[in-house]
Each structure stands twice: as C-alpha cells, then as structure tokens.
Design a protein around this motif. Structure first.
Motif, short mmCIF file in Angstrom:
data_model
loop_
_atom_site.label_atom_id
_atom_site.label_comp_id
_atom_site.label_asym_id
_atom_site.label_seq_id
_atom_site.Cartn_x
_atom_site.Cartn_y
_atom_site.Cartn_z
N LEU A 188 -3.46 -4.74 -6.67
CA LEU A 188 -4.14 -5.99 -6.33
C LEU A 188 -3.86 -6.27 -4.85
O LEU A 188 -2.71 -6.49 -4.48
CB LEU A 188 -3.47 -7.03 -7.21
N ALA A 189 -4.88 -6.18 -4.02
CA ALA A 189 -4.66 -6.30 -2.58
C ALA A 189 -5.23 -7.60 -2.05
O ALA A 189 -6.40 -7.90 -2.25
CB ALA A 189 -5.31 -5.12 -1.86
N ILE A 190 -4.36 -8.37 -1.40
CA ILE A 190 -4.79 -9.62 -0.76
C ILE A 190 -4.75 -9.38 0.73
O ILE A 190 -3.68 -9.14 1.31
CB ILE A 190 -3.86 -10.79 -1.16
N HIS A 191 -5.92 -9.42 1.35
CA HIS A 191 -5.95 -9.10 2.78
C HIS A 191 -5.63 -10.31 3.65
O HIS A 191 -4.70 -10.27 4.44
CB HIS A 191 -7.31 -8.50 3.16
N ASP A 192 -6.40 -11.40 3.45
CA ASP A 192 -6.24 -12.53 4.36
C ASP A 192 -6.68 -13.80 3.64
O ASP A 192 -7.78 -13.84 3.08
CB ASP A 192 -7.13 -12.30 5.60
N LEU B 216 -11.32 -2.13 0.60
CA LEU B 216 -12.28 -3.06 0.00
C LEU B 216 -11.88 -4.52 0.23
O LEU B 216 -12.72 -5.39 0.48
CB LEU B 216 -12.42 -2.79 -1.50
N SER B 217 -10.57 -4.80 0.15
CA SER B 217 -10.12 -6.19 0.31
C SER B 217 -10.33 -6.66 1.75
O SER B 217 -10.72 -7.79 2.01
CB SER B 217 -8.65 -6.35 -0.10
N GLY C 45 -10.11 -12.68 1.67
CA GLY C 45 -10.51 -11.36 1.19
C GLY C 45 -9.47 -10.73 0.28
O GLY C 45 -8.29 -10.64 0.62
N GLY C 46 -9.91 -10.32 -0.90
CA GLY C 46 -9.02 -9.62 -1.83
C GLY C 46 -9.84 -8.67 -2.67
O GLY C 46 -11.07 -8.76 -2.73
N LYS C 47 -9.19 -7.76 -3.29
CA LYS C 47 -9.88 -6.84 -4.20
C LYS C 47 -8.80 -6.18 -5.05
O LYS C 47 -7.67 -6.02 -4.60
CB LYS C 47 -10.61 -5.77 -3.37
#
Ligand code: NAD
Length: 362
Positions: free
Chosen positions: A29-33, A61-62, A78-80
C-alpha cells in the motif's frame, strides 16, 4: 532495490507491507503525497513476477495519482495499492476483508477503489471492514466512471483542436479511436454528435463492430490504427502504445485519449512527439474525469458537479498547452510542472496555523 533511496527520490511518504498468511494476503500500500488531501487510488490485483515488481508498480502508480489529482484541481493526495495474486483464482471474502482491515488501520489517510483485477464485489468485501473505500455500488455510490472520463477526454480533445487549428469544433475531423471499451464507447458518441468522422478498432472485432453499428463509426483493423491517415489519434485501450515503433508511423496532428500511461518512456517519447510537431494531450490530464467521479463520492456524490468539473478539463488542457508553448517544452513536462506548482503552493498555504491545534491527544 535500495528502498529508502527509491522512496526519497520518488517523494513517497509511507509504504505499508500487508501480510496475512491465513487468508493469503500479500499487499503493498503506497502513499505518495497527502499535501492536498487523503491519498486516493485503486487497488490492483496482479500476478507479479516478483515482490520487487509489485513494489515498483505500487510506487509508480501512487505517484501518478498525486500528479493527476494535483493538475485536475481535485483535493486528494496520491496513493495506490497492489495485491499480489491471480484475480481469476485467488480472490476470497477473507482475503479482501483482511485487506480492508489494513486499509482501515490507516484511519483515512488512504482511500481505496477499484483498479485492474478488482471489482465492485471486492470493494463490498473491503467495505465490511472499513469505510475508506469508494466505487461501491448502491445509493451514494459514484457508479461507472467511464461516461465522466469520456466527457473529460472529449473536452480535452476540443481544447487540443482549438490549439492546433484555432477552432474547438471537431466537425469534419478524422479521429481514429483505439479500443472499443467503456471509455471509447461514450467518447465516440460525443465525437459523432460533433460531426467527426470516426474510425474504431478493437482486438475483439465484435466489440468494434457493435460500437460502429450503434454510432455510425467505421471499423478498422487494430494493426492499422497507428498508420491510418487521420487528424486525431485517440488511445483508449492499453498503455505504452506511443513508442519507438509507433511514433514514426503516426499520421495525426493530435494524440488525445483516455488510456493511462500512453508514453512508453515519458521523457523520450514525449519529446519525440514534440519533435514531430504532434500535439500530445497528457493522458492523466484528459482522463482525470474518472478521478473526479470517485473524489465526489468522498464528499457526497453530485453528478452535475462532476460533469461540470469534467468539462473543466478543457481549460486545464489549455493551461498545459499554454505553458508548453511559452517555455517551448513538451506538454507532459508542462502538466508535471503545473501539478508540482499546485502541490508546492497548497503545502505553503497549509503551512500556516489556522486555529486547529494538532497537539497530540487534543
Ligand atoms: P475497457 O476494458 O472497457 O476497454 C479497453 C478496450 O481496449 C477493450 O475492449 C479491449 O479489448 C481493447 N483493446 C485492448 N488492446 C487493444 C489493442 N491493441 N487494439 C485495440 N483495442 C484493444 O477499459 P476502459 O475502462 O474503457 O479503459 C480504457 C483505458 O482508459 C484504460 O487504459 C484505462 O486504464 C483508462 N482509464 C479508464 C477510466 C475509466 O473511467 N474507465 C478512467 C481513467 C483511465
């Protein structure tokens, strides 16, 4: 992979590895910003070749979601997420509920939705464990995003026509549409109504034939889409279709479509389109209607507002082209710059105290 170097160079805030051997859950689970708001992005289920490939996909993708939200004026970050597994054989209620618990543990910092390999039913399983999920059917749900996405693509295409030819009417323009799926179907209806001469193609001939029969478009072979004489090429199928092999074949003045990640190598192929004087409407700008649709679900779904926002893709696309022209840079670079500028300015606005103490425990 030097994971922390990668996170810091790509700008990610947080990456969560989820493991639950009993249900078979393996997810990233990636949380970018989250400068603009909670990170929203779908959950992809895919049989990755390696754990590293899954992490790379989640990170890429995130980050893309942050840029899409930022440039389209949506107040989301942004997350994905990716679930490692075969979506045809590995799905189960416990697996998605275990995943839902992981999403819930982030207390709304990440909101999930459907993506490749996941469906409304999977979102309903996730919903049993968390409220931080969109794209669920029923009242208050945003439903199929494709009509909104298509309307945004159509608006971006009109802005592209205005920039290329001085008029945003598509009447008499020849448009080749790759793909005859959800987005393409709604898009072709707008184009035909506007008086465009539309050519459609799909690897499933019957899908292209049905769309053509319904709208009056003409069917062409999937192999002919790149070299077909036209004014506008509109990719609405898969990504990476603008590449070393296809760019020399293109006979269009504009590339504008709903497919994600159209440029195989963003820098190389974005510059190559510019060198050939082909106007590229950045994919994540013109296909942002889908995101606007789910974003509205977070606030309380309002279809009319969403359609007005999707119409606003016209102005956003014009802003991108104006900056690209002013600085003589490729359009992808201009849209990235606009997204980064909004992020920077909103971060600055949020940097001042507004009377809401954030002292721990208050
Ligand atoms: P879809 O699966 O309904 O349609 C895609 C179509 O492309 C299918 O009919 C498929 O057979 C066809 N296709 C695949 N390879 C092809 C090829 N080489 N030549 C011709 N046709 C080919 O998907 P969709 O929801 O319409 O989405 C289309 C694209 O838009 C995807 O890249 C998606 O990620 C992107 N997108 C969709 C939305 C949305 O709201 N649905 C939002 C943003 C972005």
């Amino acid at each position: 992979m030097q994971i922390f170097d990668t996170l810091s160079s790509m700008g990610h805030e947080q990456v969560v590895l989820c493991s639950d051997p009993i249900t078979g859950l393996r997810a990233i689970l990636a949380i970018h910003d989250t400068s603009l708001g909670p990170a929203l992005g779908g959950t992809r289920m895919w049989k990755y070749e390696s754990d590293e490939a899954a992490i790379t996909d989640a990170l890429r993708l995130s980050r893309g979601m942050t840029y899409k939200s930022a440039v389209s004026g949506v107040n989301l970050g942004g997350g994905k997420a990716v679930i490692i597994g075969d979506s045809r054989t590995d799905k189960s209620e416990p697996l998605f509920r275990a995943y839902g618990r992981m999403v819930d543990s982030l207390r709304g910092k990440y909101i999930t939705a459907e993506d490749v390999g996941t469906s409304v039913r999977d979102m309903e399983w996730i919903r049993m464990e968390t409220k931080f999920v969109t794209g669920v059917g029923g009242p208050g749900g945003s439903g199929d995003p494709s009509p909104v996405t298509a309307f945004g693509v159509y608006s971006g295409m009109r802005a592209s026509a205005k920039t290329a030819w001085g008029s945003d009417s598509l009447s008499g323009k020849k448009v080749v549409v790759q793909g005859a799926g959800n987005v393409a179907s709604y898009l072709v209806e707008h184009l035909v109504k506007d008086g465009a001469k539309v050519f459609v193609s799909d690897i499933y001939a019957e899908k292209a034939a049905a769309l053509a029969a319904r709208t009056g478009a003409e069917v062409i072979s999937p192999d002919d889409v790149f070299g077909h004489d036209c004014d506008i090429f509109s990719p609405n199928a898969l990504g990476a279709i603008i590449n070393d092999d296809t760019i020399p074949a293109l006979k269009c003045a504009i590339v504008c479509g709903g497919a994600n990640n159209q440029l195989k190598d963003e820098k190389k192929h974005g510059e190559a389109l510019k060198a050939r004087s082909i106007l590229y409407a950045p994919d994540y700008v013109v296909n942002s209607g889908g995101l606007m649709n789910v974003a509205s679900e977070v606030e309380g779904y309002d279809r009319d507002k969403v359609m007005r926002q999707a119409e606003g893709v016209y102005d956003i696309t014009m802003d991108v082209f104006a900056l690209a022209s002013k600085k003589d840079i490729p359009t992808f670079e201009a849209s990235n710059a606009l997204a980064e500028e909004r992020l920077r300015k909103v971060r600055h606005v949020h940097g001042s105290y507004n009377g809401s103490p954030t002292i721990r425990g208050v």
